[in-house]
Design a protein around this motif. Sequence first.
Motif, PDB file in Angstrom:
ATOM      1  N   VAL A   1       1.762  -1.331  -0.970  1.00 46.39           N
ATOM      2  CA  VAL A   1       0.900  -1.673  -1.932  1.00 46.39           C
ATOM      3  C   VAL A   1       0.165  -1.022  -2.287  1.00 46.39           C
ATOM      4  O   VAL A   1       0.197   0.075  -2.842  1.00 46.39           O
ATOM      5  CB  VAL A   1      -0.149  -3.448  -2.465  1.00 46.39           C
ATOM      6  CG1 VAL A   1      -0.621  -3.006  -3.689  1.00 46.39           C
ATOM      7  CG2 VAL A   1       1.072  -4.312  -2.951  1.00 46.39           C
ATOM      8  N   ALA A   2      -1.162  -0.530  -0.529  1.00 43.19           N
ATOM      9  CA  ALA A   2      -1.794  -0.297  -0.905  1.00 43.19           C
ATOM     10  C   ALA A   2      -1.275   2.294  -0.950  1.00 43.19           C
ATOM     11  O   ALA A   2      -1.367   2.534  -1.151  1.00 43.19           O
ATOM     12  CB  ALA A   2      -2.320   0.034   0.374  1.00 43.19           C
TER      13      ALA A   2
ATOM     14  N   ARG B   1      -5.442  -7.198  -4.391  1.00 46.02           N
ATOM     15  CA  ARG B   1      -6.994  -7.697  -4.122  1.00 46.02           C
ATOM     16  C   ARG B   1      -8.050  -6.514  -3.763  1.00 46.02           C
ATOM     17  O   ARG B   1      -9.196  -6.537  -3.968  1.00 46.02           O
ATOM     18  CB  ARG B   1      -7.729  -8.974  -4.232  1.00 46.02           C
ATOM     19  CG  ARG B   1      -6.748 -10.250  -5.089  1.00 46.02           C
ATOM     20  CD  ARG B   1      -6.843 -10.070  -6.490  1.00 46.02           C
ATOM     21  NE  ARG B   1      -5.906 -10.886  -7.102  1.00 46.02           N
ATOM     22  CZ  ARG B   1      -4.491 -10.377  -7.518  1.00 46.02           C
ATOM     23  NH1 ARG B   1      -4.019  -9.290  -7.427  1.00 46.02           N
ATOM     24  NH2 ARG B   1      -3.865 -11.603  -7.659  1.00 46.02           N
ATOM     25  N   LEU B   2      -7.378  -6.345  -2.844  1.00 40.21           N
ATOM     26  CA  LEU B   2      -8.406  -6.103  -1.696  1.00 40.21           C
ATOM     27  C   LEU B   2      -8.308  -4.333  -2.466  1.00 40.21           C
ATOM     28  O   LEU B   2      -9.272  -3.888  -2.521  1.00 40.21           O
ATOM     29  CB  LEU B   2      -7.330  -5.623  -0.236  1.00 40.21           C
ATOM     30  CG  LEU B   2      -8.089  -6.889   0.743  1.00 40.21           C
ATOM     31  CD1 LEU B   2      -6.528  -6.582   1.681  1.00 40.21           C
ATOM     32  CD2 LEU B   2      -8.946  -7.320   0.950  1.00 40.21           C
TER      33      LEU B   2
ATOM     34  N   TRP C   1      -7.609   2.798   3.230  1.00 44.79           N
ATOM     35  CA  TRP C   1      -8.848   1.538   4.485  1.00 44.79           C
ATOM     36  C   TRP C   1      -7.871   0.316   4.451  1.00 44.79           C
ATOM     37  O   TRP C   1      -7.750   0.008   5.135  1.00 44.79           O
ATOM     38  CB  TRP C   1     -10.064   1.368   3.751  1.00 44.79           C
ATOM     39  CG  TRP C   1     -10.879   2.419   4.483  1.00 44.79           C
ATOM     40  CD1 TRP C   1     -11.794   3.148   3.987  1.00 44.79           C
ATOM     41  CD2 TRP C   1     -11.072   3.039   5.779  1.00 44.79           C
ATOM     42  NE1 TRP C   1     -11.951   4.608   3.827  1.00 44.79           N
ATOM     43  CE2 TRP C   1     -11.506   4.492   5.581  1.00 44.79           C
ATOM     44  CE3 TRP C   1     -10.225   2.844   6.695  1.00 44.79           C
ATOM     45  CZ2 TRP C   1     -11.815   5.210   6.684  1.00 44.79           C
ATOM     46  CZ3 TRP C   1     -11.119   3.125   7.768  1.00 44.79           C
ATOM     47  CH2 TRP C   1     -11.171   4.456   7.645  1.00 44.79           C
ATOM     48  N   VAL C   2      -7.289  -0.021   3.333  1.00 42.83           N
ATOM     49  CA  VAL C   2      -6.023  -1.728   2.565  1.00 42.83           C
ATOM     50  C   VAL C   2      -4.754  -1.062   3.616  1.00 42.83           C
ATOM     51  O   VAL C   2      -4.086  -1.787   4.366  1.00 42.83           O
ATOM     52  CB  VAL C   2      -5.732  -1.408   1.742  1.00 42.83           C
ATOM     53  CG1 VAL C   2      -4.525  -2.425   1.802  1.00 42.83           C
ATOM     54  CG2 VAL C   2      -6.972  -2.120   0.650  1.00 42.83           C
ATOM     55  N   ALA C   3      -3.948   0.288   3.802  1.00 38.83           N
ATOM     56  CA  ALA C   3      -3.348   0.717   4.707  1.00 38.83           C
ATOM     57  C   ALA C   3      -3.197   0.833   5.927  1.00 38.83           C
ATOM     58  O   ALA C   3      -2.708   0.157   7.018  1.00 38.83           O
ATOM     59  CB  ALA C   3      -2.743   1.812   4.229  1.00 38.83           C
ATOM     60  N   PHE C   4      -4.658   1.068   6.002  1.00 40.06           N
ATOM     61  CA  PHE C   4      -4.934   1.185   7.425  1.00 40.06           C
ATOM     62  C   PHE C   4      -4.848  -0.307   8.212  1.00 40.06           C
ATOM     63  O   PHE C   4      -4.372  -0.317   8.939  1.00 40.06           O
ATOM     64  CB  PHE C   4      -6.395   1.699   7.695  1.00 40.06           C
ATOM     65  CG  PHE C   4      -6.779   2.131   8.920  1.00 40.06           C
ATOM     66  CD1 PHE C   4      -6.046   2.720   9.805  1.00 40.06           C
ATOM     67  CD2 PHE C   4      -7.660   1.090   9.753  1.00 40.06           C
ATOM     68  CE1 PHE C   4      -6.561   3.573  11.514  1.00 40.06           C
ATOM     69  CE2 PHE C   4      -8.065   0.805  11.036  1.00 40.06           C
ATOM     70  CZ  PHE C   4      -7.510   2.417  11.645  1.00 40.06           C
TER      71      PHE C   4
ATOM     72  N   LEU D   1      -4.274   9.258   3.268  1.00 39.65           N
ATOM     73  CA  LEU D   1      -4.181   8.972   2.213  1.00 39.65           C
ATOM     74  C   LEU D   1      -5.596   8.828   1.458  1.00 39.65           C
ATOM     75  O   LEU D   1      -6.225   9.190   1.953  1.00 39.65           O
ATOM     76  CB  LEU D   1      -4.340   7.482   2.458  1.00 39.65           C
ATOM     77  CG  LEU D   1      -2.782   6.897   2.730  1.00 39.65           C
ATOM     78  CD1 LEU D   1      -2.474   5.092   2.920  1.00 39.65           C
ATOM     79  CD2 LEU D   1      -0.977   7.234   2.491  1.00 39.65           C
ATOM     80  N   GLY D   2      -5.257   9.363   0.199  1.00 45.11           N
ATOM     81  CA  GLY D   2      -5.918   9.876  -1.023  1.00 45.11           C
ATOM     82  C   GLY D   2      -6.944  11.113  -0.739  1.00 45.11           C
ATOM     83  O   GLY D   2      -7.728  11.195  -1.014  1.00 45.11           O
ATOM     84  N   GLY D   3      -6.008  11.994  -0.545  1.00 43.80           N
ATOM     85  CA  GLY D   3      -6.342  13.249   0.316  1.00 43.80           C
ATOM     86  C   GLY D   3      -6.330  14.144  -1.268  1.00 43.80           C
ATOM     87  O   GLY D   3      -6.886  13.110  -2.572  1.00 43.80           O
TER      88      GLY D   3
END
Length: 188
Positions: free
Chosen positions: A105-106, A52-53, A61-64, A175-177
């Motif tokens: 999940v993230a 959901r996030l 940011w979810v993983a952080f 993440l997300g690089g």
Amino acid sequence: MVAFALTFATTPASVLGTVFFQQQQGLSAGTTGFLFAPFSIGVVGGSWLGTRLLDRLSGRWVAFGAFGVVAGALVIGLIALRTGSTAGFAMSLAISGTGLGAASVAATNAGTSVVGETDHGIASGLLNTAPQLGSALGTAVISTVALGSGATDLPSGIFVALGAAVLGTAATLGLGGPRVTAGTNGVR
């Protein structure tokens, strides 16, 4: 790295929890198993929450945040070990499970979103292997710290797990690089 660090920090804490509940608190195996149910429920709930996030926030940011939850849970576990609180350690496991579910999940989302469609299978394989390695190596290292000297020192083991969680939290910032595609010898 995030998936590896996540299980490096959380799996050994569960192993040490078993030692704490059974050897130090004198609980039966059945009662100890019951005290781990909230961890599993937390993983399911955290996975749902993480999904959901991700609709609102980036995987980074979810993983952080979720890794921060794991680190906080380990602090609670450390305090519970020092005070001998069975309820406190059980609570730390439930909180840790929630962070584990959301961060998993993230990390999976981030790990598959940065590769081309033809490389999703490779990314998925790496994302499934990394937590297995993290669990195995984390359990070996942290159990050795906590149980290897002949005297049981569970807080030292949890402290090492906390260090891994803090490093994992920092790793989430990567993440997300850039998008990586196999066969291009680089980044696209």
